[in-house]
Design an enzyme around this catalytic site. Sequence first.
Site, PDB file in Angstrom:
ATOM      1  N   SER A 124      -3.181  -8.712   1.180  1.00 30.07           N
ATOM      2  CA  SER A 124      -2.781  -7.676   0.614  1.00 30.07           C
ATOM      3  C   SER A 124      -2.550  -6.552   1.314  1.00 30.07           C
ATOM      4  CB  SER A 124      -3.883  -7.364  -0.569  1.00 30.07           C
ATOM      5  OG  SER A 124      -5.123  -6.928   0.229  1.00 30.07           O
ATOM      6  N   ASP A 125      -1.840  -5.341   0.713  1.00 30.18           N
ATOM      7  CA  ASP A 125      -1.873  -4.244   1.270  1.00 30.18           C
ATOM      8  C   ASP A 125      -3.297  -3.574   1.213  1.00 30.18           C
ATOM      9  OD1 ASP A 125      -1.151  -1.813   2.923  1.00 30.18           O
ATOM     10  OD2 ASP A 125       0.856  -1.870   1.880  1.00 30.18           O
TER      11      ASP A 125
END
Length: 744
Positions: free
Chosen positions: A277-278
């Site tokens: 994920s970011d």
Amino acid sequence: MHHRPRNRRRLALALCLALPATVLHVTTAAHATAAPCAWMDTTKSADTRARTLLDASTLEQKMRWLVEQPAAEPQRTQFPDGVVYPAQVACAPALTYTDGPFGIRGDTGVTAFPAPIAQAASWNPSLSTAKGRAVADEAFRKRRNVFLGPGIASGRTPLNGRTSEYLGEDPLLSGDLAAAEIQGIQKGNPQAPVLSVLKHFVGNEQETDRTLSSSNIDERTLRQIYELPFEIAVKKGSPGGVMCAYNQVNGVHSCENPTLLTDHLRGTIGFGGFVVSDFWAVTSTAPSLRAGLDQELNKPTYWTPEKLRAALAAGQITTAQIDTAAFRVVRALVSAGLFDRPLPATAAANVSSAANQAVARRVAEEGGVLLKNEAAVLPLTGQRRTIAVIGPTASRTPTNGVSASTVCSATWLMPPGGPYVDCPNPVAPLDAITARAARDGGRVVFDDGSDPARAARVAASADVAVVFGYYTAGEFADLPDISLDGGGDALISAVATANPRTVAVLETGGPVLMPWLGKVKAVLQAWYPGVQQGNAIASLLWGDVNPSGKLPQTFPASLSDLPTAGSPRQYPGVLPGGGTTRPEGDQSIRQVDHAEGLKVGYRWYDSRNITPLFPFGHGLSYTTFSYGTLTVTPPRTDGRQPVKVRFLVTNTGQRAGTEVAQVYLGLPAQAGEPPRRLAGWARVTLAPNASQMVEVTLDPAAPNRPLSYWDAATDRWVTPPGRYAVQVGASSRNISLTGAFQIP
């Protein structure tokens, strides 16, 4: 400071939702054990080694791989907010993640490379590979072995604050250059391995409400414009990781979107690495794991052992899904060599070698784009001339807080601000121009540009004036416009009025409006040119390096020409009540409709017959080139065999130079495509009066699928029958040769 005002409320929201993209973890050496680590057997495949490790792991040890911090620090057991894990199995590597499209962020003694958009303007895959090797070299010696980059977006609007971080508006160009950089990062030095994470998947085209917006994109556009560059980069570059984005796509968060992560990324595209994920882009526990996310970036939040066990107990996830995610992470780390080559015991203080500085200079030189050059005002020649250098970014000494350091890199909009990459002492253009002028017996006079009238007087006394314009941009906010900061338009206009031999040098992160264009004789687009900016700009101004850069993004003549202009639903998107301004505390989702469809970048201008300020692919040289003798073979094909496009390029000028010859393809009318798409290109370096026969192959099986479009009705790529128009030239609007081939 002469920086454009920002929306304080929007920036404050962004600061609450994101961390700096460089987090340095204190790690320890791999845990020593008397028992052998069977997963360290390098004669076995990465799949076997990963499976062996996980078979020897407890469930909680598998869970460690699902979050960055516990994966990165194998023997640490206590994490923020009281989260506890058991120690990891023996022989697990220490990991440190770093952000890096511009260079290693958050440390000193590193090279500030030019902005990736300058890299894209080189149209040179081998240079992207060299940059990848250089940043990986610096990352490893700084004890960083997971590299968050390169980045891809599709240039939907030049108002995107992160335009400079990406590789332009065309899927083929950005995909090929990203693939080349990934190869450099991951294969540059097997003794110092670094894993590349390609980002941000997908449709992350604006900073405005990036965590609270849905990019609403029809399937054909999603596949052809936004996912295609990722497909090219994955298939040709094989990154170990892909980062999912903050935004929703069609109402589902990117990091918990099974259509994106499982059906498209792993299915159609064939990605075999892990998805991370970011920062804080995970919004759920079970849905994100089921969708195909493998790792939560930063600290354990949604994927703590407690939350994962609760989801297991509720029947929302299975142990097999945890095992699969952990397997993908471990396999990628093993494949990249991170298990076998540990990080150095200590980070080097200074990793910016002469070789890496030379790469930075090459990117700035090959990425500089000569947009205009009337009356051959450039290159600068002649003895004992007086050159006026004007503007705050030309000098190392700040004027109202602005200097060469300001435009070395994109601007980090989180306090304390400053360049993305440490750049305290760039080679300032003023210093390099002064030194270069002295070689010809010339002299330089300088004005910081804070008073346009005074600057005009200085310019009037010189033989030629070189005036610098800039704007700052970066993560966390979009641009309100693409005009110059600090009164730059008035400054350039005043200088050009005073001196008819005025050259404008632009240091911006993307396209810029030029109301003064008719007054200046030459324009050099330098982007954010990095630590070697002065040397590169001087070499281009004098022609010591002949400009060869070409625009990777269209420059509009007006903001009203953008495909999103006049449509709040397209940009910046609307809130549930129909407005565009978010009330304080409101957490509703902004709907951003990509109603322009396939008409992104040059495809929009071609479809609407709008003349841009400068078209995609444009760039001049100090020599001239001609095109001729086009042949397209075979003239008729079944749509499965490659098509060869051959043509002659001749240097018709008086000096050696490099031309980027571009091949565009128009599909049959029944495909419903914009008039042309980039299908290939070749960099051709020629001596004066020399010619070279160039061949560009259009392979239907290539990752860019040059002959096909996505048919949403049948859910597949389709190659339509009919006439395919072949166009060859120096830009998307400067076509010299036309031909065709037929698919029955």
